[in-house]
Design an enzyme around this catalytic site. Structure first.
Site, PDB file in Angstrom:
ATOM      1  N   ASP A   1      -6.860 -11.467  -0.254  1.00  0.00           N
ATOM      2  CA  ASP A   1      -6.104 -11.380  -1.517  1.00  0.00           C
ATOM      3  C   ASP A   1      -4.655 -10.960  -1.350  1.00  0.00           C
ATOM      4  O   ASP A   1      -3.816 -11.265  -2.195  1.00  0.00           O
ATOM      5  CB  ASP A   1      -6.822 -10.470  -2.524  1.00  0.00           C
ATOM      6  CG  ASP A   1      -6.936  -9.030  -2.054  1.00  0.00           C
ATOM      7  OD1 ASP A   1      -6.694  -8.767  -0.851  1.00  0.00           O
ATOM      8  OD2 ASP A   1      -7.268  -8.163  -2.875  1.00  0.00           O
ATOM      9  N   ASN A   2      -4.367 -10.213  -0.265  1.00  0.00           N
ATOM     10  CA  ASN A   2      -2.979  -9.816   0.029  1.00  0.00           C
ATOM     11  C   ASN A   2      -2.937  -9.316   1.451  1.00  0.00           C
ATOM     12  O   ASN A   2      -3.975  -9.247   2.126  1.00  0.00           O
ATOM     13  CB  ASN A   2      -2.467  -8.762  -0.969  1.00  0.00           C
ATOM     14  CG  ASN A   2      -3.432  -7.639  -1.243  1.00  0.00           C
ATOM     15  OD1 ASN A   2      -3.921  -7.462  -2.361  1.00  0.00           O
ATOM     16  ND2 ASN A   2      -3.753  -6.875  -0.210  1.00  0.00           N
TER      17      ASN A   2
ATOM     18  N   ASP B   1     -10.631  -8.505   0.947  1.00  0.00           N
ATOM     19  CA  ASP B   1      -9.824  -7.506   0.244  1.00  0.00           C
ATOM     20  C   ASP B   1      -8.928  -6.772   1.245  1.00  0.00           C
ATOM     21  O   ASP B   1      -9.432  -6.084   2.150  1.00  0.00           O
ATOM     22  CB  ASP B   1     -10.773  -6.521  -0.448  1.00  0.00           C
ATOM     23  CG  ASP B   1     -10.114  -5.843  -1.634  1.00  0.00           C
ATOM     24  OD1 ASP B   1      -8.870  -5.771  -1.656  1.00  0.00           O
ATOM     25  OD2 ASP B   1     -10.846  -5.403  -2.542  1.00  0.00           O
ATOM     26  N   ASP B   2      -7.624  -6.940   1.095  1.00  0.00           N
ATOM     27  CA  ASP B   2      -6.665  -6.245   1.970  1.00  0.00           C
ATOM     28  C   ASP B   2      -6.808  -6.622   3.446  1.00  0.00           C
ATOM     29  O   ASP B   2      -6.340  -5.876   4.311  1.00  0.00           O
ATOM     30  CB  ASP B   2      -6.782  -4.715   1.851  1.00  0.00           C
ATOM     31  CG  ASP B   2      -6.242  -4.189   0.533  1.00  0.00           C
ATOM     32  OD1 ASP B   2      -5.816  -4.995  -0.313  1.00  0.00           O
ATOM     33  OD2 ASP B   2      -6.262  -2.961   0.353  1.00  0.00           O
TER      34      ASP B   2
ATOM     35  N   HIS C   1     -11.873  -7.777 -10.938  1.00  0.00           N
ATOM     36  CA  HIS C   1     -10.488  -7.299 -11.006  1.00  0.00           C
ATOM     37  C   HIS C   1      -9.586  -8.069 -11.967  1.00  0.00           C
ATOM     38  O   HIS C   1      -8.355  -8.051 -11.820  1.00  0.00           O
ATOM     39  CB  HIS C   1      -9.855  -7.274  -9.604  1.00  0.00           C
ATOM     40  CG  HIS C   1      -9.289  -5.915  -9.291  1.00  0.00           C
ATOM     41  ND1 HIS C   1      -8.344  -5.688  -8.345  1.00  0.00           N
ATOM     42  CD2 HIS C   1      -9.542  -4.713  -9.841  1.00  0.00           C
ATOM     43  CE1 HIS C   1      -8.044  -4.410  -8.292  1.00  0.00           C
ATOM     44  NE2 HIS C   1      -8.761  -3.804  -9.196  1.00  0.00           N
TER      45      HIS C   1
ATOM     46  N   CYS D   1      -3.867  -7.058  -5.396  1.00  0.00           N
ATOM     47  CA  CYS D   1      -5.180  -7.661  -5.650  1.00  0.00           C
ATOM     48  C   CYS D   1      -5.326  -8.400  -6.978  1.00  0.00           C
ATOM     49  O   CYS D   1      -5.618  -9.604  -6.996  1.00  0.00           O
ATOM     50  CB  CYS D   1      -6.254  -6.597  -5.520  1.00  0.00           C
ATOM     51  SG  CYS D   1      -5.772  -5.005  -6.223  1.00  0.00           S
TER      52      CYS D   1
END
Lengths: 522, 522
Positions: free
Chosen positions: B289-290, B39-40, B142, B79
């Site tokens: 995710d990003n 995540d991130d 999500h 996300c």
């Protein structure tokens, strides 16, 4: 075969063996030393340091076989002072490779420079002579091009390369092209006998520098003499170049082609050490003279996650790629977070050679052998100088900026940008900002890009300041600046008629002497 | 033992062996699949991608044992759409995970979101069922938190984790805290049963997520069932967290602690595959995710040499760390420059499982097995979307920006900065700039930081444009956008009373329904 002749044969055999053992023994106590110093190559230019194109398999393998030092620094964000620091083990402000013509300016050795490395400095090859080392420099010297300053006058036994940078002039009319020397005589000039085709970025120079290195290593190995090779190619300095087989090979354009050829050359040099069986007896260190020249755009390299580039005292200007390699001595695949710098290479080389460093002067280098051989760590500061000013200090993960500037508004407005695409308000300033009373403090672990100054209102800031202040004060109190060597310029001292020019019919007539105080804009 | 009993014993032995062989054979044709989605986490956060602190030994080892993909992308710089793309193999603009409330805005699934992943989409675990895979998601979902959208309704057999992000609220007063589910029932809420101490950045969640993964792998291996594990921990999303043994361990601060715990966990998972003897039969893919959330300051990660971060369609927003691992199948220490993305994981997973992809819809994913197993390369474009707008396209080393913006002046002035310390005039714009008639074109090989647009006056620019234009036109002509799922918000749909809340006594009373068009500022 008679009994007598058997005995004679055995004796002879023993003599050969004993001779060989004693030679090997002697060699083992004087390991060979190779320092590979790149030009304007950045921390982020190697695959192992995160370059997306992953085009440096030999350097990545060198790291896998040796030690990576992610906290390795140069002594100055510009070529000449950095190289002077390497060969003297001393900060430029001590060894004289700085200017007092203006405040906090980077100075170097263009053709007009009158000065060079002071005769009072003791250079690494001069020291290594004490143990019988044979020393060669291949590539760029940059410590002064007047006869008294050249490498063979300063401890080197051999030299192939040039005294100055290979950027302009590009013809011999108003100013002489930079000469290329073989030992004490010039053998041609850039853009003449030694072509660098600017249109296509093609030159064979890296191949020549590679061959010079391989020949020297082979000769010294055969002669069973310990050697010091200072390999300083300049293909990654703009205008960058590569030889035909490497042109257009990189995903990164011309700059990448140059990197690929240097990577290949490093691979060839290490392979030759292995095939000669001297890899276990040769300490090799790879690094660069300053951060990538972001000012050169797509002909410049990458400083990875760090701020700005060459010419600045932000991390991008002074943190360098660094790999130590010495099979059987340095643990393969290791990483050391020791804060270390180019001046340590002087002290460390002497330690490896078993030579006591000079005791009549302050040395800024640390002996890194405990770091390299046992991965121990020593707390020590890193000083970031720009010319005559202490701009910043790092200790542990903290860095305090006492002065900031990138370049003047005046220069910036002409398009010269040392931080292209990067602007941190109050940090990448275009005025020389004095933060001495309240330094800008960064934590380089959580903020390697120097983007988030720690608030002065925090306990963290105050604690850090308390640790830094006495260190900085002590350093400044004890510092005795050397006589500045980079203050005076004169067109008469340019490479008009280097030794050897007569044979080549390449002597030019110097103008009358007319010295001036050099102008250093950055 | 009689002859008869020996025969019986042998027969039984044979049956066991044959059963085992046939099971192994069956397993070999249905390799296990593990997708690890961070995540991130940014491209520059791993040692192997150039993070200076070199604190990810297990991920670096995973890369050394597998394949590095330096040109791997997400489908959206935020996300929810990125995760929807992974599980559907389709661009968010096709699968509905976007908004039409405003132009070129990133939308996601906060608690107020009414929508979720459309029932018309076929999710990866739904497809994998065809070959008897058992699927589990651990961590962040999500894709919509209302009952009909939850993982167990969409092909997953098991779930431990939460439907939304773990940032606020931090108490249950005005809005419900985010629930944590074990399968179809909530077992507590963040900041209550599942503590995340914001003061100290401490939480055991990564340890719980690790244990859930290890238990699942062990159970499926014992049951000899092929499995799909979607491991999606969120410790590197602000507010970042780590468990006590990892707190304060990193040189990088809190963010680094979280990375170190995730790295450790990846190491544990790979080690479990090895000790269970299923490493040769388990395909593992690690990515994020990003891009790193530079907006989170020192609680955000690093995008290495790339421009800007999360929320943007510059490289820092969408290029992801990516490692493929499958011992005996993927060559160790390999690098592939294939342009690839998160949607390829859908198609590739199906190919590995031997399942034909759905043929009734456009899939954006490519089957990467030729890349992974034979290091072949296929020319294909990468599309960079922000909400409903095609912002940029990459093909080969070139990237063309048709639209640029980071965020609005209005937002920027409140201190929200997606490109802190970075500003490229005309590129990191705060107005939505339409460059459709004359796109900004970069060569990502020589300019990975997107700082030097190629001059429109060059032949290079015109040649690139000629190649790009038909590809973009074809893409836009063929594109049939899905029904946008992220347009409507309503406080009544928040996690007031998730299934299982009665048992825990944790049901809250929802307000009256009062839907509105969600406001997406970025």
């Amino acid at each position: 075969m008679t009994e007598h002749s058997v005995f004679t044969t055995l004796s002879l055999f023993c003599v050969i063996i004993c001779f060989y053992v004693s030679k090997t023994g002697s060699a083992a106590s004087s390991p060979n030393i190779i320092i590979m110093l790149m030009d304007d190559m950045g921390w982020g230019d190697l695959g192992v340091w995160g370059q997306p194109s992953k085009e440096t398999p030999h350097l990545d393998a060198m790291a896998a076989q040796g030690m990576l030092l992610p906290n390795f620094y140069t002594a100055n964000p510009l070529c000449s002072p950095s190289r002077a620091a390497l060969l003297t083990g001393r900060l430029p402000v001590r060894n004289g490779f700085y200017t007092t013509n203006a405040h906090a300016r980077n100075a170097y050795t263009p053709q007009e420079i009158v000065g060079g490395i002071s005769k009072d400095e003791i250079l690494l090859p001069e020291m290594l002579k004490k143990k019988g080392y044979v020393s060669k420099i291949v590539g760029k010297w940059h410590l002064g091009h007047r006869p008294q300053y050249l490498p063979l006058k300063r401890g080197f036994d051999e030299w192939f390369g040039s005294p100055n940078c290979h950027f302009g002039p590009y013809n011999d009319t108003k100013e002489p092209n930079i000469p290329v020397y073989n030992n004490s005589e010039m053998v041609g000039r850039y853009y003449e006998e030694f072509q660098i085709l600017r249109e296509t970025a093609e030159s064979n120079l890296t191949q020549i520098y590679l061959q010079e290195a391989l020949d020297f290593i082979l000769r010294q190995t055969r002669a069973q003499k310990p050697f010091f090779l200072y390999w300083a190619p300049d293909a990654t300095h703009a205008p960058v170049y590569a030889s035909k087989p490497f042109r257009g090979k990189s995903q990164r354009g011309r700059y990448g082609d140059a990197v690929m050829e240097l990577d290949y050359s490093v691979g060839r040099i290490l392979a030759s050490l292995k095939s000669l069986g001297i890899d276990n007896n040769t300490f090799v260190f790879f690094t660069s003279d300053n951060g990538a020249a972001l000012v050169s755009g797509t002909e410049g390299g990458s400083n990875g996650p760090f701020l700005c580039g060459k010419e600045t005292t932000f991390e991008g200007g002074m943190r360098e790629p660094a790999i130590a390699w010495w099979p059987g001595h340095i643990k393969e695949g290791s990483v050391s977070f020791q804060l270390s710098n180019v001046m340590d290479l002087y002290t460390t080389s002497l330690a490896i050679a078993g030579i006591s460093p000079p005791d009549d002067r302050v040395l800024d280098g640390l002996d890194l052998t405990p770091v390299l051989l046992n991965n121990s760590l020593k707390n020590r500061p890193i000083f970031y100088y720009r010319g005559n000013e202490l701009m910043a200090v790092r200790l542990g993960q903290y860095k305090a900026h006492y002065w900031t500037w990138s370049n003047s508004w005046e220069q910036f407005k002409t398009g010269i940008n040392f931080c292209p695409g990067q602007e941190v308000p109050g940090v990448t300033t275009h005025d020389q900002m004095n933060h001495t009373l309240q330094p800008l403090i960064f934590h380089l672990g959580r903020d390697p890009g120097e983007k988030y100054p720690i608030s002065v209102l925090t306990k963290e800031y105050q604690d850090v300041l308390k640790t830094f202040t006495p260190i900085v004060q002590q350093h400044q109190k004890d510092l005795i600046p050397g006589v500045p060597q980079l203050n005076m310029c004169d067109r008469a001292v340019m490479n008009w008629a280097p030794e050897g020019c007569e044979k080549l019919g390449k002597c030019l007539k110097p103008p009358e002497s007319s010295p001036w105080k050099c102008f250093w804009p950055h």
